[in-house]
Design an enzyme around this catalytic site. Sequence first.
Site, PDB file in Angstrom:
ATOM      1  N   ARG A  13       0.893  -1.111  -0.011  1.00  0.00           N
ATOM      2  CA  ARG A  13      -0.080   0.061   0.024  1.00  0.00           C
ATOM      3  C   ARG A  13       0.840   1.284   0.114  1.00  0.00           C
ATOM      4  NH1 ARG A  13      -1.183   1.802   4.834  1.00  0.00           N
ATOM      5  NH2 ARG A  13      -1.871  -0.142   5.473  1.00  0.00           N
ATOM      6  N   TYR A  40     -17.288  18.056 -12.601  1.00  0.00           N
ATOM      7  CA  TYR A  40     -17.576  16.966 -12.496  1.00  0.00           C
ATOM      8  C   TYR A  40     -18.642  16.530 -11.588  1.00  0.00           C
ATOM      9  CZ  TYR A  40     -17.270  11.716 -12.615  1.00  0.00           C
ATOM     10  OH  TYR A  40     -17.541  10.287 -12.697  1.00  0.00           O
ATOM     11  N   ASP A 100      -8.559  20.692 -11.831  1.00  0.00           N
ATOM     12  CA  ASP A 100      -8.735  19.340 -12.323  1.00  0.00           C
ATOM     13  C   ASP A 100      -8.415  19.236 -14.111  1.00  0.00           C
ATOM     14  OD1 ASP A 100      -9.997  17.100 -13.559  1.00  0.00           O
ATOM     15  OD2 ASP A 100     -11.603  16.931 -12.107  1.00  0.00           O
ATOM     16  N   LYS A 103      -9.669   8.589 -17.972  1.00  0.00           N
ATOM     17  CA  LYS A 103     -10.276   9.256 -19.245  1.00  0.00           C
ATOM     18  C   LYS A 103      -9.006   9.065 -20.090  1.00  0.00           C
ATOM     19  CE  LYS A 103     -13.911   9.613 -16.580  1.00  0.00           C
ATOM     20  NZ  LYS A 103     -14.078  10.626 -15.721  1.00  0.00           N
TER      21      LYS A 103
HETATM   22  C1  LIG Z   1     -14.339  10.988 -14.384  1.00  0.00           C
HETATM   23  C2  LIG Z   1     -13.904  12.330 -13.935  1.00  0.00           C
HETATM   24  C3  LIG Z   1     -13.672  12.441 -12.701  1.00  0.00           C
HETATM   25  C4  LIG Z   1     -13.776  11.207 -11.436  1.00  0.00           C
HETATM   26  O1  LIG Z   1     -12.674  10.088 -12.116  1.00  0.00           O
HETATM   27  P1  LIG Z   1     -12.817   8.552 -11.654  1.00  0.00           P
HETATM   28  O2  LIG Z   1     -11.934   8.166 -12.181  1.00  0.00           O
HETATM   29  O3  LIG Z   1     -14.244   8.216 -12.147  1.00  0.00           O
HETATM   30  O4  LIG Z   1     -13.228   8.357 -10.125  1.00  0.00           O
HETATM   31  C5  LIG Z   1     -13.176  13.677 -11.961  1.00  0.00           C
HETATM   32  N1  LIG Z   1     -13.045  14.636 -13.049  1.00  0.00           N
HETATM   33  C6  LIG Z   1     -13.330  14.689 -14.053  1.00  0.00           C
HETATM   34  C7  LIG Z   1     -13.353  15.799 -14.960  1.00  0.00           C
HETATM   35  C8  LIG Z   1     -13.800  13.470 -14.750  1.00  0.00           C
HETATM   36  O5  LIG Z   1     -14.374  13.548 -15.957  1.00  0.00           O
END
Ligand SMILES: *Cc1c(COP(=O)(O)O)cnc(C)c1O
Length: 382
Positions: free
Chosen positions: A46, A98, A170, A195
């Site tokens: 971990r 998001y 983000d 993504k």
């Molecule tokens: C999908 C997404 C998240 C969250 O990510 P996960 O991998 O699904 O937990 C956060 N910010 C944005 C802009 C996203 O598209």
Amino acid sequence: MKFSTKAIHAGNEPDKETGAVNVPIYATSTYANEAFGVSKGFDYGRTINPTRVALETNLATLENGKYGFAFSSGMAATHCIASLLEKGDHVIVSQNVYGGTYRIFERVMRKLGLDFSWVDTSDYEKIGVALKPNTKMIFVETPTNPMLTLTDLDMISDVARVNKLISVCDNTFMSPYFQNPLDLGIDIVVHSTTKYINGHSDAIGGCVVTKRDDLSEQFKFLQNSIGAVPSAFDCYLVLRSTKTLALRMERHNFNAGKIAKVLESEHSSKINRVHYPGLESHPQHQLAKKQMRGFGGMISIDLGSFDNAIKFFNGLKIFSRAESLGGVESLVCHPVSMTHASIPKEEREKYGLTDGLIRLSVGVEDYDDLMEDITNALGEVK
Ligand SMILES: *Cc1c(COP(=O)(O)O)cnc(C)c1O
């Protein structure tokens, strides 16, 4: 070194024992000590894993940061960032982030004593109004999901410096290939690696990158304490994927740019509005050109009504009807009923997230096939 070279080599040293060009998947939960107190710097899975270290090095390099931390999801990465804060602290957040970010802040972190203000962070004046004596962090997403609204990152880092706030961006939608918030003075970058960074729709993951030594110490502690770490196999998948990030992003950008132009110029009778930062009609096109090196693969279109949106949605054949984005395959999503269902109607309609909105994640298939699919599906719309 330039991006494509770093993407392939950072963290990816050939294996010292065998020369294997790929970092092995270290499937181990623990590490043996040679004798009492004699270790090779690895103690427990971990806390540290060599495949994860390779990925973290790679991601930190691609964001022009010093320290990278990998997580089991983008939300786990965001959770770790919120865990820097203490009870009573206030955070300013971009208003159409998001949906899962909205949910964790409002429904999980608020209970623990954090306070959040949802602000149009593209507007300097509104940030000023939202500041409180206990504001500790400003968390922005640019471009936002699904409205593709931009926030000026230079401006955010100024506001953060003057008011002694931690700034967070983000950067999931642009990926490090098109935008590097740390270069513009932002303290922390967060990604859902699920993504574009992984890009093959076969792993869930997240990461945090920073240049700041003090924040890095805290992240190391929090990552190990909370424990939402990715498996070695998932680290391998993401590390494999960043090697082609530049190639994929170029193609996403090419396809989406062409599609957005055609939708705007040839289908205005059916589409009220095309949201894409690469279009001159985008209200922040100049800012997009200033802080991004491309415009990405995400397009949102407003078809005017729920009925029209659903007819178009169901008419597509190559685009899969699915949540998520940033994969090689094209996806279509109806945000109001899918990704953004947890946001109250009054909240979302304030910024144009209507029942008629459709979000396209344009993949890396052939442009002609994608455009034909879209044109056919628009035929279903009155
Ligand atoms: C999908 C997404 C998240 C969250 O990510 P996960 O991998 O699904 O937990 C956060 N910010 C944005 C802009 C996203 O598209």
